[in-house]
Every structure is written in C-alpha cells, then in structure tokens.
Design a protein around this motif. Sequence first.
Motif, PDB file in Angstrom:
ATOM      1  N   ASP A  40      32.704  21.680  49.347  1.00 50.99           N
ATOM      2  CA  ASP A  40      32.252  22.950  50.500  1.00 50.99           C
ATOM      3  C   ASP A  40      32.448  24.632  49.762  1.00 50.99           C
ATOM      4  N   ALA A  41      33.043  24.781  48.760  1.00 58.04           N
ATOM      5  CA  ALA A  41      34.074  25.558  48.738  1.00 58.04           C
ATOM      6  C   ALA A  41      35.036  25.701  46.979  1.00 58.04           C
ATOM      7  N   ILE A  42      34.908  26.052  46.414  1.00 61.43           N
ATOM      8  CA  ILE A  42      36.538  26.542  45.970  1.00 61.43           C
ATOM      9  C   ILE A  42      36.760  27.537  45.645  1.00 61.43           C
ATOM     10  N   VAL A  43      38.915  27.850  45.612  1.00 60.09           N
ATOM     11  CA  VAL A  43      38.725  28.941  46.227  1.00 60.09           C
ATOM     12  C   VAL A  43      39.927  28.892  44.502  1.00 60.09           C
ATOM     13  N   CYS A  44      39.571  30.283  43.682  1.00 55.66           N
ATOM     14  CA  CYS A  44      39.751  29.939  42.167  1.00 55.66           C
ATOM     15  C   CYS A  44      40.168  31.462  41.023  1.00 55.66           C
ATOM     16  N   THR A  45      40.975  31.239  40.995  1.00 60.16           N
ATOM     17  CA  THR A  45      41.717  32.406  39.918  1.00 60.16           C
ATOM     18  C   THR A  45      40.474  33.761  39.131  1.00 60.16           C
ATOM     19  N   VAL A  46      41.304  34.316  38.408  1.00 58.96           N
ATOM     20  CA  VAL A  46      40.321  34.553  37.458  1.00 58.96           C
ATOM     21  C   VAL A  46      39.324  34.051  36.612  1.00 58.96           C
ATOM     22  N   VAL A  47      40.163  32.717  36.507  1.00 57.58           N
ATOM     23  CA  VAL A  47      39.599  32.241  35.509  1.00 57.58           C
ATOM     24  C   VAL A  47      38.123  31.929  34.802  1.00 57.58           C
ATOM     25  N   MET A  48      37.388  31.790  36.753  1.00 57.15           N
ATOM     26  CA  MET A  48      36.291  31.444  36.882  1.00 57.15           C
ATOM     27  C   MET A  48      35.580  33.163  36.941  1.00 57.15           C
ATOM     28  N   GLN A  49      35.926  34.454  36.655  1.00 56.33           N
ATOM     29  CA  GLN A  49      35.609  35.388  36.691  1.00 56.33           C
ATOM     30  C   GLN A  49      34.412  35.974  36.180  1.00 56.33           C
ATOM     31  N   ALA A  63      38.761  37.951  47.678  1.00 57.94           N
ATOM     32  CA  ALA A  63      40.163  37.829  47.877  1.00 57.94           C
ATOM     33  C   ALA A  63      41.724  38.846  47.153  1.00 57.94           C
ATOM     34  N   SER A  64      40.950  38.847  45.928  1.00 60.19           N
ATOM     35  CA  SER A  64      42.332  39.135  45.265  1.00 60.19           C
ATOM     36  C   SER A  64      42.132  40.829  44.450  1.00 60.19           C
ATOM     37  N   GLY A  65      40.844  41.755  45.481  1.00 62.06           N
ATOM     38  CA  GLY A  65      40.750  43.109  44.852  1.00 62.06           C
ATOM     39  C   GLY A  65      41.184  43.695  43.601  1.00 62.06           C
ATOM     40  N   GLY A  66      41.188  44.984  42.892  1.00 64.70           N
ATOM     41  CA  GLY A  66      41.657  44.863  42.312  1.00 64.70           C
ATOM     42  C   GLY A  66      40.299  46.658  42.216  1.00 64.70           C
ATOM     43  N   LYS A  67      40.857  47.099  41.056  1.00 65.41           N
ATOM     44  CA  LYS A  67      39.957  48.957  41.214  1.00 65.41           C
ATOM     45  C   LYS A  67      38.592  48.328  40.398  1.00 65.41           C
ATOM     46  N   SER A  68      38.137  47.289  39.478  1.00 66.74           N
ATOM     47  CA  SER A  68      37.828  47.760  38.085  1.00 66.74           C
ATOM     48  C   SER A  68      36.491  46.943  38.675  1.00 66.74           C
ATOM     49  N   PRO A  69      35.344  48.316  38.761  1.00 68.89           N
ATOM     50  CA  PRO A  69      33.838  47.975  38.811  1.00 68.89           C
ATOM     51  C   PRO A  69      33.080  47.169  38.290  1.00 68.89           C
ATOM     52  N   ILE A  70      33.897  46.726  36.869  1.00 64.87           N
ATOM     53  CA  ILE A  70      33.163  45.371  36.257  1.00 64.87           C
ATOM     54  C   ILE A  70      33.260  44.485  36.719  1.00 64.87           C
ATOM     55  N   ALA A  71      34.603  44.536  37.089  1.00 63.34           N
ATOM     56  CA  ALA A  71      35.233  42.746  37.584  1.00 63.34           C
ATOM     57  C   ALA A  71      34.448  43.106  39.281  1.00 63.34           C
ATOM     58  N   ALA A  72      33.979  43.561  39.529  1.00 63.02           N
ATOM     59  CA  ALA A  72      33.329  43.093  40.657  1.00 63.02           C
ATOM     60  C   ALA A  72      32.176  43.024  40.517  1.00 63.02           C
ATOM     61  N   VAL A  73      31.418  44.027  39.627  1.00 66.68           N
ATOM     62  CA  VAL A  73      30.051  43.414  39.522  1.00 66.68           C
ATOM     63  C   VAL A  73      30.251  41.782  38.898  1.00 66.68           C
ATOM     64  N   GLN A  74      30.698  41.589  38.381  1.00 68.62           N
ATOM     65  CA  GLN A  74      31.439  39.893  37.574  1.00 68.62           C
ATOM     66  C   GLN A  74      31.273  39.122  38.572  1.00 68.62           C
ATOM     67  N   ARG A  75      31.989  39.662  39.484  1.00 65.51           N
ATOM     68  CA  ARG A  75      32.704  38.459  40.341  1.00 65.51           C
ATOM     69  C   ARG A  75      31.493  38.280  41.671  1.00 65.51           C
ATOM     70  N   ALA A  76      30.302  39.666  41.736  1.00 64.94           N
ATOM     71  CA  ALA A  76      29.284  39.243  42.505  1.00 64.94           C
ATOM     72  C   ALA A  76      28.309  38.466  41.853  1.00 64.94           C
ATOM     73  N   GLY A  77      28.056  38.535  40.704  1.00 67.62           N
ATOM     74  CA  GLY A  77      27.337  37.882  40.036  1.00 67.62           C
ATOM     75  C   GLY A  77      27.194  36.523  40.187  1.00 67.62           C
ATOM     76  N   ARG A  78      28.268  35.626  40.457  1.00 70.84           N
ATOM     77  CA  ARG A  78      28.269  34.655  40.470  1.00 70.84           C
ATOM     78  C   ARG A  78      27.308  34.295  40.954  1.00 70.84           C
ATOM     79  N   ALA A  79      27.329  34.948  42.111  1.00 67.06           N
ATOM     80  CA  ALA A  79      26.420  34.129  43.270  1.00 67.06           C
ATOM     81  C   ALA A  79      25.025  35.100  43.199  1.00 67.06           C
ATOM     82  N   MET A  80      24.794  35.848  41.982  1.00 71.95           N
ATOM     83  CA  MET A  80      23.201  36.840  42.055  1.00 71.95           C
ATOM     84  C   MET A  80      21.905  36.274  41.537  1.00 71.95           C
ATOM     85  N   ARG A  81      22.575  35.467  40.375  1.00 66.64           N
ATOM     86  CA  ARG A  81      21.464  34.328  39.756  1.00 66.64           C
ATOM     87  C   ARG A  81      20.057  33.549  40.610  1.00 66.64           C
ATOM     88  N   ALA A  82      19.047  33.352  40.478  1.00 66.76           N
ATOM     89  CA  ALA A  82      18.244  32.572  40.958  1.00 66.76           C
ATOM     90  C   ALA A  82      18.496  31.813  40.535  1.00 66.76           C
TER      91      ALA A  82
END
Length: 129
Positions: A40-49, A63-82
């Motif tokens: 149902d889920a994978i809990v991962c480190t930044v290795v899957m960013q 759940a990791s926080g951070g301040k990088s806008p690029i990293a935030a968008v990349q993380r979100a992008g994992r689920a944004m693919r069609a």
Amino acid sequence: MDTLSGVLRGAGVEVATVDGSMSQDDRAARIEMLESGQLDAIVCTVVMQEGIDIPSLRTVVVASGGKSPIAAVQRAGRAMRAADGKSAAEIVDFWDTGNRMLEKHSTRRKKAYDDEGYKRRERVELPDD
C-alpha cells in the motif's frame, strides 16, 4: 523511517521501506510490489526524490520537511504523472510550527506549491481539551 513504518503497519497498511543502503534491484522490486498492489505504501528517504517514475502513484506524504522549493516540487512530482484511470493526486505536507526556522521552511514549500499552480487545501486539527 522505522517509526513511521511501524505506525502504518499498526493501522493495517502493507508497507516497505527504501533507503540508500539497498541495491537498485531491491528498490525496483519494492516499487514493482507497490505498483502491483502487494504494497500500500513505501516509506523512503531522499533516495527516491529524483529519477523515480511510478505513474500509478496517487499520494505522496512529505514527512521530512526542508526548505528547498525545487525538492518540494520534485517530491510532489512523484504523484503528478499521468496514468490510466488517474485524475488527481494528493500531496500531504506537514506545516512545521513551534520553531521559527522550520516555519520559514514550511512557508517556502507552500509558496513552491502555489507557484506551480497546485490546488491546495489546508486542514488543521485542534487538540481535544
């Protein structure tokens, strides 16, 4: 990772972890298990960013926080693919409070989501008194 995985398992979620100590083959096997419905889920480190393509992914919990806008968008992008049968994705990001620096980081991530045009809703749960 172990704490979060344990909480999820306790809630009946079939979960695996992925971190940098694993081989590429082991990571790929766990991703395939997720895609096939065995997990149902994978809990991962930044290795899957970066560099991960899981089009069927519908939810990312940051759940990791951070301040990088690029990293935030990349993380979100994992689920944004069609993907077939997928019309939306959900990104859950926690608003860090109680520490000025962490609140600034949260504000930067929120701005990054807004700048990308992501439709956003906020949910706050107040403690029971």
